[in-house]
Design an enzyme around this catalytic site. Structure first.
Site, PDB file in Angstrom:
ATOM      1  N   LYS A 178      46.457  38.012  44.571  1.00 52.09           N
ATOM      2  CA  LYS A 178      46.876  36.715  44.150  1.00 52.09           C
ATOM      3  C   LYS A 178      45.658  36.010  43.196  1.00 52.09           C
ATOM      4  O   LYS A 178      44.428  36.239  43.510  1.00 52.09           O
ATOM      5  CB  LYS A 178      46.902  35.695  45.443  1.00 52.09           C
ATOM      6  CG  LYS A 178      48.310  36.031  46.341  1.00 52.09           C
ATOM      7  CD  LYS A 178      49.430  35.988  45.559  1.00 52.09           C
ATOM      8  CE  LYS A 178      50.440  36.072  46.720  1.00 52.09           C
ATOM      9  NZ  LYS A 178      51.786  35.677  46.138  1.00 52.09           N
TER      10      LYS A 178
ATOM     11  N   GLU B 285      62.686  35.903  27.591  1.00 48.22           N
ATOM     12  CA  GLU B 285      62.892  36.925  26.690  1.00 48.22           C
ATOM     13  C   GLU B 285      61.720  37.760  26.745  1.00 48.22           C
ATOM     14  O   GLU B 285      61.790  38.843  26.198  1.00 48.22           O
ATOM     15  CB  GLU B 285      62.670  36.243  25.331  1.00 48.22           C
ATOM     16  CG  GLU B 285      63.833  35.304  24.839  1.00 48.22           C
ATOM     17  CD  GLU B 285      63.650  33.713  25.228  1.00 48.22           C
ATOM     18  OE1 GLU B 285      64.516  32.984  24.877  1.00 48.22           O
ATOM     19  OE2 GLU B 285      62.701  33.620  26.131  1.00 48.22           O
TER      20      GLU B 285
ATOM     21  N   GLU C 269      47.694  32.853  50.333  1.00 54.23           N
ATOM     22  CA  GLU C 269      47.411  32.470  49.104  1.00 54.23           C
ATOM     23  C   GLU C 269      47.252  30.922  49.072  1.00 54.23           C
ATOM     24  O   GLU C 269      46.532  30.254  48.047  1.00 54.23           O
ATOM     25  CB  GLU C 269      48.605  32.710  48.117  1.00 54.23           C
ATOM     26  CG  GLU C 269      49.804  31.771  48.407  1.00 54.23           C
ATOM     27  CD  GLU C 269      50.761  32.291  47.027  1.00 54.23           C
ATOM     28  OE1 GLU C 269      51.507  31.498  46.678  1.00 54.23           O
ATOM     29  OE2 GLU C 269      51.067  33.610  47.053  1.00 54.23           O
TER      30      GLU C 269
ATOM     31  N   HIS D   5      55.437  48.795  44.134  1.00 56.53           N
ATOM     32  CA  HIS D   5      55.619  48.379  42.915  1.00 56.53           C
ATOM     33  C   HIS D   5      55.477  49.329  41.552  1.00 56.53           C
ATOM     34  O   HIS D   5      55.594  49.178  40.616  1.00 56.53           O
ATOM     35  CB  HIS D   5      54.449  47.125  42.762  1.00 56.53           C
ATOM     36  CG  HIS D   5      54.819  45.820  43.505  1.00 56.53           C
ATOM     37  ND1 HIS D   5      54.527  45.888  44.512  1.00 56.53           N
ATOM     38  CD2 HIS D   5      55.532  44.975  43.499  1.00 56.53           C
ATOM     39  CE1 HIS D   5      54.956  44.576  45.204  1.00 56.53           C
ATOM     40  NE2 HIS D   5      55.568  44.172  44.444  1.00 56.53           N
TER      41      HIS D   5
ATOM     42  N   CYS E 258      51.805  40.159  52.046  1.00 53.50           N
ATOM     43  CA  CYS E 258      51.537  41.043  51.106  1.00 53.50           C
ATOM     44  C   CYS E 258      50.496  40.489  49.735  1.00 53.50           C
ATOM     45  O   CYS E 258      50.398  39.258  49.787  1.00 53.50           O
ATOM     46  CB  CYS E 258      52.739  41.462  50.509  1.00 53.50           C
ATOM     47  SG  CYS E 258      53.862  40.244  49.850  1.00 53.50           S
TER      48      CYS E 258
END
Length: 763
Positions: free
Chosen positions: A114, A19, A609, A698, A647
């Site tokens: 990250k 939601e 990461e 982005h 990335c």
């Protein structure tokens, strides 16, 4: 404090059915007004708190909820808005807050990277040229809201000053102490207002303590927290660490705080060993992170209870708190909606709500409750899964055993391969390409949903996918790209897609977790031995290749990323599971090559990461990762060009391992951080093909041509232009069609001007 108590460190923000994401995107799209948006967010926030209250958690976190990212929240709380955005002073407006995260037509968004070694991304605060100022006490607001609305005496959560500064950019690292000291008065003001507002405990997160720190940095912790204690003697500070052990154990537990939170899941046993050998201060509370906050497997009650028993004997019941190892934002919300998971597997899973139940069960047992039946059921479920056929595949195990005697296939040297590939493809100087995916429009998502529901036949769905693929092949020809992709319209998520086609994986319906902003992913569950069940990408890739004379890259997700972006099983080592995945991907790489696909991209965006927080463990992890990648890609012919992509991580420390992957072409996200990575290439000679993302996908903005040329110039001053590729910094799945085409056209024009500028003879 009487008896053992329970705590939580943070709860998922996204809601049981995302939601939160839907409200965010509706607000960004102008479909709802700010008032309705804020009310929806408040409803979600209070619902999460109410669930924790009903579960029986004693220390419920507040201020862990965010509208985008908790690090961005901290930066906004201090008015840290870069000059390129239109902001003067006072509380940061919601419009500016989202521009910091997403950019606007005139300003690039803040850099994203990250959060430690997780798949969560945070926005990197920019400190250069700015004076921090407390413009909003967010923790106090959310504490008051929880108390007034629900009667919850919450535990405000704050990102600690040293971690915040070390995660930021825009200052000389040698000036860490000086920069931190600018924030200390602001933190004291926050803490003092919390104390005056009636707060008893404040959770100050300092996960940077679980990384490799210097002696000077530990001394800085001592100075800062002594100042807090001196000026705020009546406030209980709960210093929270997570994701690994603390190296300077004696110094950390001696800090003048009232509670210390330690991770006993991801610490390699070192935190426990410190307590057993060096003790724990009698004047402090130990908050023990014994429930895994980063994976979805149920706790082994017997083992966890034994661990807590050892802690109890060394600390005492009045000074022990049971909690997850970290915030639960890294796991899905609840298992109650998952009706299609096989019973045996479901019995072995625990999402956020179930982990809170585990915390309560263990707390009650330590306080004398009898949960013998629950413990026995837990033990039987774990044993039954471990003994199941899916976890004991003879063929896969034999393949792994063979790896003990053979190294991954080694290709010829790059010089030999490069010559073969140049002859095969005849690419221009500074070739242009994209990373893989093209926009997944509402129509694409609807057709996939209808097909999954059985309301579209497979033939109808495949015809739709082919039509989308052909449309974008033609668009790539119109744009003028040199190397094409098929667009990945048949794929939902870059990991989930492959997990659905490999054996040993299972999927949830609502098992979403936040990756960045409104972007949520549904990680597969690796619960059995990984098997290759047949071609996964060949049909779509070959179809696209037959539409054009330009080379079309086959697109795969690499073994390290599939592992790191899944919820992996815990009964096998990381190396064993990665190699199982690599063996399966090797077969797919060979199938693409056999079908005539000459360029194959095996993406590893999650390689960095997964790097352990402790530097002494880096070499082992990187060797495992490199071996797995080479196992997946090392059996192809010289003229088959292997690409990879990474990335949103800091790559400077692992340049040598990136080189060791031995990919022919690597593309790395650097649109927001060109300078940092360029310094690495000044010191390290990289001679294979490389593309540094020249614009940020982005952000919805279309970059200016001059901006892209500037990014190219910066890279070409350091890198050999003959090895350089030009591409966006990541896949284009989340972007709109018009902005994608417009941005790529700008990129191609910028590439043409760069070719002219460097005066190469382009054949």
């Amino acid at each position: 404090m009487a008896g053992v108590r329970s705590s939580n460190l943070g709860y998922p923000r996204i809601g049981e059915k995302r939601e939160w994401k839907k409200a965010l995107e509706a607000f960004w799209a102008g479909k709802i007004e700010e008032g309705e948006f804020q009310q929806t967010m408040k409803t979600l926030r209070l619902h999460s708190l109410e669930k924790q209250k009903q579960a029986g958690i004693d220390f419920i976190p507040v201020n862990d909820f965010t509208l985008y990212d908790h690090v961005l929240d901290t930066a906004a709380m201090f008015g840290l808005v870069p000059e390129r955005f239109s902001y003067k002073e006072g509380k940061v407006p919601l419009s500016t807050y989202f521009e910091l995260a997403r950019g606007n037509q005139g300003a690039v968004a803040m850099e994203m990277t990250k959060w430690f070694n997780t798949n969560y991304h945070y926005l990197v605060p920019e400190l250069s040229g700015q004076t921090p100022n407390l413009v909003e006490n967010r923790p106090l607001h959310y504490y008051q809201e929880a108390k007034e609305e629900l009667g919850i005496e919450g535990k405000p959560v704050i990102l600690g000053p040293i971690t915040f500064v070390k995660l930021s950019k825009g200052y000389d690292k040698e000036q860490l102490k000086e920069v931190v000291q600018k924030f200390v008065p602001l933190y004291k003001k926050i803490l003092n207002e919390l104390k005056e507002g009636g707060v008893e405990w404040v959770q100050v997160d300092e996960p940077i303590l679980s990384t490799t720190l210097s002696r000077e940095e530990i001394e800085l912790f001592k100075e800062v927290y002594e100042e807090f204690q001196r000026d705020l003697p009546e406030l209980n500070i709960w210093l929270q660490t997570y994701f690994d052990s603390v190296d300077y154990y004696k110094e950390v537990v001696s800090l003048p705080v009232q509670a210390i939170g330690l991770d006993f899941i991801h610490d390699g046993g070192r935190n426990l060993q410190h307590i057993l050998s060096e003790g724990f201060p009698e004047n402090k509370v130990l908050a023990a992170g014994v429930i895994n906050g980063r994976n979805i497997w149920c706790a082994n009650y017997a083992e966890t209870y034994q661990l807590l028993g050892e802690l109890l004997r060394n600390v005492g019941s009045g000074r022990l708190i049971v909690q997850p190892s970290c915030s639960l934002l890294h796991v899905p919300v609840t298992l109650k909606l998952e009706e299609e998971i096989p019973q045996l597997l479901k019995q072995n899973l625990a999402f956020a709500d179930e982990k809170l139940t585990e915390v309560i069960h263990l707390t009650e047992c330590l306080n004398g409750a009898d949960h013998e039946a629950i413990f026995l059921e837990n033990k039987n479920s774990i044993e039954k899964l471990n003994q199941s056929e899916i976890r004991n595949n003879t063929q896969v195990r034999k393949g792994l055993e063979q790896l003990l005697f053979e190294k991954p296939s080694k290709r010829d040297s790059f010089d030999v391969r490069d010559a073969a590939q140049k002859e095969a493809y005849q690419l221009p100087f500074l070739p242009t390409t994209t990373i893989g995916s093209f926009p997944q429009t509402k129509e694409v998502r609807q057709n996939r949903a209808l097909w999954r529901k059985g309301e579209r036949t497979t033939e109808q769905y495949e015809a739709f996918i082919q039509a989308e693929t052909e449309k974008w092949v033609r668009l790539q020809e119109e744009i003028g790209l040199d190397v094409f992709v098929h667009g990945e319209f048949e794929r939902n998520d870059m990991v989930e897609f492959f997990g659905e086609k490999l054996g040993g994986f299972h999927f949830t319906k609502f098992g979403w977790v936040q990756s960045y902003g409104s972007r949520c992913v549904k990680p597969p569950i690796i619960f059995g031995d990984v098997t290759y069940n047949g071609p996964m990408t060949v049909k779509e890739t070959v179809y696209a290749q037959n539409l054009t004379e330009k080379p079309v890259k086959g697109m795969l997700t690499g073994p390290v990323t599939i592992y790191n972006w899944s919820f992996p099983r815990q009964d096998l080592s990381k190396e064993q599971v990665m190699n199982q995945i690599a063996l399966a991907l090797q077969k797919e790489v060979e199938a693409l090559e056999a079908a005539g696909i000459g360029m194959i991209q095996v993406d590893e965006p999650a390689l960095r990461e997964g790097l352990p927080l402790k530097k002494e463990h880096w070499e082992t992890y990187l060797q495992i990762a490199v071996n797995a990648f080479q196992l997946a890609t090392g059996s192809v012919k010289n003229q088959t060009q292997i690409h990879t992509h990474m990335c949103y991580s800091n790559f400077e420390d692992i340049i040598e391992s990136i080189d060791a992957l031995d990919a022919d072409v690597i593309s790395i996200e650097t649109s927001k951080s060109h300078g940092e990575l360029m310094r690495s290439f000044e010191d390290y000679t990289y001679n294979k093909g490389i593309g540094l993302g020249v614009y940020d996908i982005h952000s919805p903005r279309v970059p200016a041509e001059e901006e892209l040329i500037q990014n190219m110039d910066r890279a070409l001053r350091v890198l050999d232009p003959s090895i350089f590729w030009i591409n966006p910094d990541c896949g284009l799945k989340t972007r709109g069609e018009t902005e994608t085409v417009d941005a790529l056209k700008v990129m191609v024009m910028a590439a043409k001007k760069a070719r002219e500028k460097f005066s190469f003879n382009i054949q």
